[in-house]
Design a protein around this motif. Sequence first.
Motif, PDB file in Angstrom:
ATOM      1  N   ARG A  79       5.987  13.324-130.147  1.00  0.00           N
ATOM      2  CA  ARG A  79       5.891  11.862-130.121  1.00  0.00           C
ATOM      3  C   ARG A  79       4.733  11.353-129.265  1.00  0.00           C
ATOM      4  NH1 ARG A  79       8.597   9.475-125.619  1.00  0.00           N
ATOM      5  NH2 ARG A  79       9.614  11.005-124.243  1.00  0.00           N
ATOM      6  N   LEU A  80       3.905  12.270-128.779  1.00  0.00           N
ATOM      7  CA  LEU A  80       2.785  11.888-127.926  1.00  0.00           C
ATOM      8  C   LEU A  80       1.458  12.274-128.576  1.00  0.00           C
ATOM      9  CD1 LEU A  80       4.246  13.090-124.510  1.00  0.00           C
ATOM     10  CD2 LEU A  80       3.976  10.711-125.220  1.00  0.00           C
ATOM     11  N   ASP A  81       0.424  11.546-128.198  1.00  0.00           N
ATOM     12  CA  ASP A  81      -0.923  11.837-128.693  1.00  0.00           C
ATOM     13  C   ASP A  81      -1.781  12.542-127.654  1.00  0.00           C
ATOM     14  OD1 ASP A  81      -0.526  10.404-131.208  1.00  0.00           O
ATOM     15  OD2 ASP A  81      -0.576   8.586-129.974  1.00  0.00           O
ATOM     16  N   GLY A  82      -1.366  12.446-126.394  1.00  0.00           N
ATOM     17  CA  GLY A  82      -2.185  13.054-125.358  1.00  0.00           C
ATOM     18  C   GLY A  82      -1.499  13.074-124.010  1.00  0.00           C
ATOM     19  N   PHE A  83      -2.131  13.772-123.076  1.00  0.00           N
ATOM     20  CA  PHE A  83      -1.606  13.923-121.723  1.00  0.00           C
ATOM     21  C   PHE A  83      -2.675  13.538-120.702  1.00  0.00           C
ATOM     22  CE2 PHE A  83       1.402  16.411-124.032  1.00  0.00           C
ATOM     23  CZ  PHE A  83       2.545  16.498-123.254  1.00  0.00           C
ATOM     24  N   CYS A  84      -2.233  12.952-119.618  1.00  0.00           N
ATOM     25  CA  CYS A  84      -3.074  12.710-118.451  1.00  0.00           C
ATOM     26  C   CYS A  84      -2.524  13.587-117.325  1.00  0.00           C
ATOM     27  CB  CYS A  84      -3.041  11.249-118.033  1.00  0.00           C
ATOM     28  SG  CYS A  84      -3.632  10.105-119.301  1.00  0.00           S
ATOM     29  N   ILE A  85      -3.274  14.605-116.952  1.00  0.00           N
ATOM     30  CA  ILE A  85      -2.843  15.527-115.903  1.00  0.00           C
ATOM     31  C   ILE A  85      -3.578  15.148-114.627  1.00  0.00           C
ATOM     32  CG2 ILE A  85      -2.695  17.931-115.182  1.00  0.00           C
ATOM     33  CD1 ILE A  85      -2.773  18.705-118.129  1.00  0.00           C
ATOM     34  N   VAL A  86      -2.825  14.737-113.630  1.00  0.00           N
ATOM     35  CA  VAL A  86      -3.421  14.214-112.403  1.00  0.00           C
ATOM     36  C   VAL A  86      -3.256  15.238-111.289  1.00  0.00           C
ATOM     37  CG1 VAL A  86      -3.523  12.263-110.809  1.00  0.00           C
ATOM     38  CG2 VAL A  86      -2.753  11.904-113.177  1.00  0.00           C
ATOM     39  N   SER A  87      -4.309  15.967-111.012  1.00  0.00           N
ATOM     40  CA  SER A  87      -4.289  17.005-109.981  1.00  0.00           C
ATOM     41  C   SER A  87      -5.703  17.522-109.775  1.00  0.00           C
ATOM     42  CB  SER A  87      -3.375  18.163-110.388  1.00  0.00           C
ATOM     43  OG  SER A  87      -3.355  19.169-109.387  1.00  0.00           O
ATOM     44  N   SER A  88      -5.955  18.064-108.601  1.00  0.00           N
ATOM     45  CA  SER A  88      -7.236  18.720-108.325  1.00  0.00           C
ATOM     46  C   SER A  88      -7.059  20.226-108.258  1.00  0.00           C
ATOM     47  CB  SER A  88      -7.814  18.195-107.003  1.00  0.00           C
ATOM     48  OG  SER A  88      -7.985  16.802-107.029  1.00  0.00           O
ATOM     49  N   MET A 123      -7.297   5.259-132.979  1.00  0.00           N
ATOM     50  CA  MET A 123      -8.199   4.821-131.921  1.00  0.00           C
ATOM     51  C   MET A 123      -7.663   5.238-130.564  1.00  0.00           C
ATOM     52  SD  MET A 123      -9.097   0.983-133.315  1.00  0.00           S
ATOM     53  CE  MET A 123     -10.117   0.670-131.859  1.00  0.00           C
ATOM     54  N   ALA A 124      -8.585   5.491-129.630  1.00  0.00           N
ATOM     55  CA  ALA A 124      -8.163   5.974-128.318  1.00  0.00           C
ATOM     56  C   ALA A 124      -7.234   4.999-127.619  1.00  0.00           C
ATOM     57  CB  ALA A 124      -9.395   6.249-127.456  1.00  0.00           C
ATOM     58  N   GLY A 125      -7.487   3.698-127.759  1.00  0.00           N
ATOM     59  CA  GLY A 125      -6.678   2.708-127.055  1.00  0.00           C
ATOM     60  C   GLY A 125      -5.263   2.611-127.554  1.00  0.00           C
ATOM     61  N   ASP A 126      -4.964   3.183-128.740  1.00  0.00           N
ATOM     62  CA  ASP A 126      -3.622   3.144-129.309  1.00  0.00           C
ATOM     63  C   ASP A 126      -2.831   4.420-129.032  1.00  0.00           C
ATOM     64  OD1 ASP A 126      -4.200   0.658-130.421  1.00  0.00           O
ATOM     65  OD2 ASP A 126      -5.083   1.556-132.214  1.00  0.00           O
ATOM     66  N   MET A 127      -3.385   5.331-128.251  1.00  0.00           N
ATOM     67  CA  MET A 127      -2.742   6.621-128.024  1.00  0.00           C
ATOM     68  C   MET A 127      -1.475   6.478-127.181  1.00  0.00           C
ATOM     69  SD  MET A 127      -6.009   9.086-127.266  1.00  0.00           S
ATOM     70  CE  MET A 127      -4.994  10.558-127.317  1.00  0.00           C
ATOM     71  N   LYS A 128      -0.480   7.310-127.498  1.00  0.00           N
ATOM     72  CA  LYS A 128       0.738   7.411-126.699  1.00  0.00           C
ATOM     73  C   LYS A 128       0.540   8.563-125.713  1.00  0.00           C
ATOM     74  CE  LYS A 128       3.633   5.833-130.532  1.00  0.00           C
ATOM     75  NZ  LYS A 128       4.745   6.196-131.454  1.00  0.00           N
ATOM     76  N   LEU A 129       0.575   8.247-124.427  1.00  0.00           N
ATOM     77  CA  LEU A 129       0.204   9.220-123.413  1.00  0.00           C
ATOM     78  C   LEU A 129       1.345   9.526-122.454  1.00  0.00           C
ATOM     79  CD1 LEU A 129      -3.272   7.702-122.486  1.00  0.00           C
ATOM     80  CD2 LEU A 129      -2.857   9.660-123.984  1.00  0.00           C
ATOM     81  N   ALA A 130       1.331  10.743-121.935  1.00  0.00           N
ATOM     82  CA  ALA A 130       2.212  11.140-120.835  1.00  0.00           C
ATOM     83  C   ALA A 130       1.343  11.322-119.600  1.00  0.00           C
ATOM     84  CB  ALA A 130       2.950  12.430-121.171  1.00  0.00           C
ATOM     85  N   LEU A 168      -3.637   4.161-113.027  1.00  0.00           N
ATOM     86  CA  LEU A 168      -2.938   3.637-114.204  1.00  0.00           C
ATOM     87  C   LEU A 168      -3.799   2.621-114.960  1.00  0.00           C
ATOM     88  CD1 LEU A 168       0.692   3.322-112.807  1.00  0.00           C
ATOM     89  CD2 LEU A 168      -0.274   5.108-114.269  1.00  0.00           C
ATOM     90  N   ALA A 169      -4.657   1.903-114.243  1.00  0.00           N
ATOM     91  CA  ALA A 169      -5.585   0.990-114.917  1.00  0.00           C
ATOM     92  C   ALA A 169      -6.583   1.773-115.762  1.00  0.00           C
ATOM     93  CB  ALA A 169      -6.315   0.133-113.883  1.00  0.00           C
ATOM     94  N   GLU A 170      -7.018   2.927-115.261  1.00  0.00           N
ATOM     95  CA  GLU A 170      -7.935   3.779-116.012  1.00  0.00           C
ATOM     96  C   GLU A 170      -7.232   4.383-117.226  1.00  0.00           C
ATOM     97  OE1 GLU A 170     -11.704   5.729-116.645  1.00  0.00           O
ATOM     98  OE2 GLU A 170     -11.091   4.071-115.338  1.00  0.00           O
ATOM     99  N   VAL A 171      -6.002   4.818-117.046  1.00  0.00           N
ATOM    100  CA  VAL A 171      -5.220   5.386-118.163  1.00  0.00           C
ATOM    101  C   VAL A 171      -5.087   4.365-119.289  1.00  0.00           C
ATOM    102  CG1 VAL A 171      -2.914   6.169-118.843  1.00  0.00           C
ATOM    103  CG2 VAL A 171      -3.954   7.040-116.740  1.00  0.00           C
ATOM    104  N   ALA A 172      -4.924   3.099-118.930  1.00  0.00           N
ATOM    105  CA  ALA A 172      -4.747   2.040-119.928  1.00  0.00           C
ATOM    106  C   ALA A 172      -5.963   1.886-120.834  1.00  0.00           C
ATOM    107  CB  ALA A 172      -4.438   0.715-119.233  1.00  0.00           C
ATOM    108  N   LYS A 173      -7.122   2.378-120.417  1.00  0.00           N
ATOM    109  CA  LYS A 173      -8.318   2.325-121.265  1.00  0.00           C
ATOM    110  C   LYS A 173      -8.196   3.273-122.455  1.00  0.00           C
ATOM    111  CE  LYS A 173     -11.519   1.310-117.454  1.00  0.00           C
ATOM    112  NZ  LYS A 173     -12.730   1.804-116.726  1.00  0.00           N
ATOM    113  N   TYR A 174      -7.379   4.311-122.293  1.00  0.00           N
ATOM    114  CA  TYR A 174      -7.280   5.340-123.316  1.00  0.00           C
ATOM    115  C   TYR A 174      -6.018   5.220-124.167  1.00  0.00           C
ATOM    116  CZ  TYR A 174     -10.762   7.078-120.067  1.00  0.00           C
ATOM    117  OH  TYR A 174     -11.850   7.169-119.245  1.00  0.00           O
ATOM    118  N   GLY A 175      -5.023   4.533-123.669  1.00  0.00           N
ATOM    119  CA  GLY A 175      -3.793   4.393-124.427  1.00  0.00           C
ATOM    120  C   GLY A 175      -2.677   3.829-123.566  1.00  0.00           C
TER     121      GLY A 175
END
Length: 252
Positions: free
Chosen positions: A91-100, A1-8, A25-32
């Motif tokens: 050891r990760l399920d996904g990445f959050c890349i924060v940039s424009s 499930m998305a909420g159980d993902m380990k994210l960087a 970070l509150a938004e990231v918490a919705k996904y993992g």
Amino acid sequence: MAGDMKLAVLIDADNTRPGVAQALLAEVAKYGTAHVKRAYGDWTGPNLKGWKEQLLARSIQPVQQFAYTTGKNATDAAMIIDAMDLLYTDRLDGFCIVSSDSDFTRLAARLRESGLTVYGFGERRTPAPFVAACDKFIHLDNLIPEITSGRTGDVTAPEVPLTQPSPRHDAALRTLLDQAVDAVSDEEGWAPLARVGHIITTQHPDFDPRTYGHAKLANLVEATTHFDVDRRRAAEDKSAVVYIRRTRPSTR
């Protein structure tokens, strides 16, 4: 499930304003769960003063990257190298890349090729190729309903409110919803809203009901006034499943 993902969570601090940190970070918490939180930039200069105040408060690890040459973005290179190192730890399920910045387009594509989920975060000015390279792209403008003019590092820059499009009169939105509903509807025209949302996000990773001033897709659909909405419960203790279909002309 998305909420159980380990994210960087990798933040281009040179290209992201510090005022979004909490909402980000509150938004990231919705996904993992953010197992890794790093912010990249030249912390010896004054431009990242606003970010320095966020690091301890949000438990974000600063990564120092000196600007070796004028006109070359060493921060981007450092983020990309770290992302690839983290990828190979398995050891990760996904990445959050924060940039424009469009420089992360190939990185996002490469991470997805390895089977990981990529969430992009950036302002509305983010180039389309980077947006398209992500599984889902979240506009920071939707998390903080104000945009900063001037340089990212200038915390005193004036703030300008966003103008939100009207769902009822947005022809492009209507077409997007119509096509998604048609793709998954049954013989009576009803389509599960969750599948409609999935199809739209797959085609347009930056689609977000908050762009139109609505927190949920169901609320946005209702605001268009072009669809019937049916909330169905399988049992009293179950959550309602939302179905929608195009509003049919009156037979009167």
